[in-house]
Design a protein around this motif. Sequence first.
Motif: not given
Length: 317
Positions: A236-242
């Motif tokens: 979830a964190g990775a998706v939000s970063v991009f």
Amino acid sequence: MSGQPKFVSPFYRPRCLAAAAPAGKAKLTHPGKAILAGGIAGGIEICITFPTEYVKTQLQLDEKANPPKYRGIGDCVKQTVNGHGVGGLYRGLSSLLYGSIPKAAVRFGVFEFISNKMRDENGRLDSKQGLLCGLGAGVAEAVVVVCPMETVKVKFIHDQTSANPKYKGFFHGVREIIRVEGLKGTYQGLTATVLKQGSNQAIRFYVMTSLRNWYKGDEPDKAINPLITGLFGAVAGAVSVFGNTPLDVIKTRMQGLEAHKYKSTMDCAVKIMKHEGPKAFYKGTVPRLGRVCMDVAIVFIIYEEVVKLLNVAWKTD
């Protein structure tokens, strides 16, 4: 022989009856528990991940218009440690710590409050509802906590790059900012912050809700191993970063000591594009990616485990 009774195994269950069996009901989390658990999770998480936040902010403030001070993540860490010791990577921690606890408390408290109103009779929250609840939680934390906290944090970190730092500590810095710029000085970049936090939490809770629903299937009360929760949080964190790093870059510029150069959030975006190009909107992505994945994973793990303890000690049903 058709007249004789057939033997039926006691372990046999007709498929149609199994399908008709009522599913378990997921327990709702009381908003009060969410506030307490969120605050604890936020405080622990920021102590672990702050150095990556420091490096990310330094790289974003290292504007391309001037001769770059840092050649990359490693060089930023090296220069900071050489100049200020390992403790230099924790400069500005106090301002972020004071805000991280209430930020996570507001985020989870608001999320649980809204989601409890939207869940179905089995306590299930679908992905779209998770996105809306996350959006509400993100906007709330942006207005109540994140904008003033982030403004002070960015000013502190940026101040350390000057020859004669003027902020001697958290409370001294806050007093100076308010004395010179008024209360609005702690609310620079509000629009960008609301956009960033709203989209951040909308994306994260959407992904978390989707992954949880997938994992639990037809068992809404099925327990999730902390390691699985951490893995889901990292995704979830990775998706939000991009998804919203450009907004994070704009927000950081709007809250820095040179924020006066920008007339508005849109003006900031236009000037970055004009003078630095589209790549500038993704400056600091790598350190942010590492920090955010750890951040979200750690926060969700600690939050879920603290809630479990509170459910034992604090009866709200």
